[in-house]
Design a protein around this motif. Sequence first.
Motif, short mmCIF file in Angstrom:
data_model
loop_
_atom_site.label_atom_id
_atom_site.label_comp_id
_atom_site.label_asym_id
_atom_site.label_seq_id
_atom_site.Cartn_x
_atom_site.Cartn_y
_atom_site.Cartn_z
N GLY A 88 5.33 -6.44 -0.33
CA GLY A 88 6.58 -5.82 0.10
C GLY A 88 6.63 -4.34 -0.10
N ARG A 89 7.81 -3.79 0.17
CA ARG A 89 8.03 -2.35 0.14
C ARG A 89 7.60 -1.74 -1.20
NH1 ARG A 89 11.83 1.28 2.57
NH2 ARG A 89 12.22 3.02 1.18
N GLU A 92 2.61 -2.31 -0.92
CA GLU A 92 1.80 -2.73 0.23
C GLU A 92 0.32 -2.71 -0.11
OE1 GLU A 92 4.18 -0.40 0.36
OE2 GLU A 92 5.57 -0.82 2.02
N PRO A 118 7.46 -4.41 -5.77
CA PRO A 118 7.50 -5.88 -5.65
C PRO A 118 7.01 -6.60 -6.91
CG PRO A 118 6.36 -4.89 -3.78
CD PRO A 118 6.52 -3.83 -4.81
N GLU B 116 16.10 -8.97 3.22
CA GLU B 116 15.01 -9.54 2.42
C GLU B 116 13.69 -9.58 3.19
OE1 GLU B 116 16.02 -12.72 -0.12
OE2 GLU B 116 13.95 -12.95 -0.83
N ARG B 120 10.48 -7.47 1.91
CA ARG B 120 9.32 -8.25 1.47
C ARG B 120 8.10 -8.04 2.37
NH1 ARG B 120 10.10 -11.46 -2.90
NH2 ARG B 120 12.20 -12.21 -3.36
N SER B 121 8.30 -7.42 3.53
CA SER B 121 7.12 -7.13 4.36
C SER B 121 6.66 -5.69 4.18
CB SER B 121 7.40 -7.43 5.83
OG SER B 121 8.49 -6.68 6.29
N GLY B 122 7.57 -4.76 3.93
CA GLY B 122 7.19 -3.38 3.65
C GLY B 122 6.57 -2.69 4.84
#
Lengths: 208, 227
Positions: A88-89, A92, A118, B116, B120-122
């Motif tokens: 996630g942010r 990565e 994260p 979310e 969560r993927s960024g």
Amino acid sequence: MPHDHHDQSPHSLLPSEPALRVKALETILVEKGLIDPAALDAIIDLYERDIGPQIGAGLVARAWVDPHFRTALLTDADKVITELGHGGRQGEHVVVVENTPETHNLVVCTLCSCYPWPLLGIPPGWYKSDSYRARAVREPRAVLAEFGVALAAGTSVRVWDSTAEIRYLVLPMRPEGSAHMDEAALAGLVTRDSMIGTGLPLPVGADK
Amino acid sequence: MTRIHDMGGRFGDGPVPREEDETKTFTADWHGRALALTVAAGALGKWNIDASRHMRECLPPADYASFGYYEKWLAGLANLLVEHGLASADEIAAGRSSGPASDALRARRLDAARVEPALRSGGPSARTSTEDPAFAIGARVRTSRIAANRAQNGGHTRLPAYAAGRVGTIVLCHGAHVFPDSNAHFSGEAPQHLYTVSFAAGDLWHHAESADDEVRLDLWESYLEPA
């Protein structure tokens, strides 16, 4: 009279009270239809409730009990983290660095505040402070001493200045006398600071 | 000369400040709101993370030094909003909007349901590159003599002044990543190979605490030359 502010940087036009500055910007953006107030609540909730150092602590504890997992985490953390759904942010690209009797790792971001969100959540205030940013690279041992960390003679310090989008997580050494503990109990010994390098895991018997 | 944010190695800051309760994610309610607002505004896609960092770095030194962390974020956000036409200086001063944004922009609003998955993927910065890396692990390299953006006067760069003109060793190769010096100024991602370079503490500081200590930085290929 519009357009009478062009000599001033826009930020200086905000109210003096920080909470009112947030309110002003939020009001403008919500009125424009660019911000969903419920989305702001959702972002805050996510980092207050779900994403925090407990995630990193789980990885560390598992690495302590599972040699294959430890190797995978140290070799290709991104693969492991993605498989476990912890990407996630601001996380990565992750590299996990291992403390040993010879090397103690310490993570800083001198240029801003890069941090593995994260895995550890939002960085604490001290991590973002001028003092930590300025001093961690030049006098890491003095900073460690302020945090109560005394290194054994013969241990060198390796500071990681996170100048790109690679985020670093420290894998601390497993505490002595923890051989009888299972993964869940071990996770209770892993502090946030031990995964930044400004702390060590709690001693056995002093679980959080 | 670099900007105020480039403080690695600086003297005079005193002890690292600690909070009484370090378990709190946000020590004031407005901190969380400031962070969330910045993240949500960024999701509109008008700027990138490098531009956002650069806007904070461009704050007047007196403001940068006196502002708390989230105050810097708020100031950077206000300036980004005006620079990119999302709000006017008059609206910032009034604390009210004088009219809705365009339909196209409103369609990009980050709704609560998307928060979310988005976080969560960024947004990875790694890119594929057809260029071979110029350096291999173990290579000795020297950093640029001047820590500065070469294309933009006073522009964004990620080579700290304390590591400029120093010799170190490549210890990790990360493949190609978006080049902040270009991306921060909307001049394209211009990906370059990224390396972790290890410097002996004694090569960075006259009074290093221990000759065996080292500092490692992530540096783009154009910051480096063979040593």
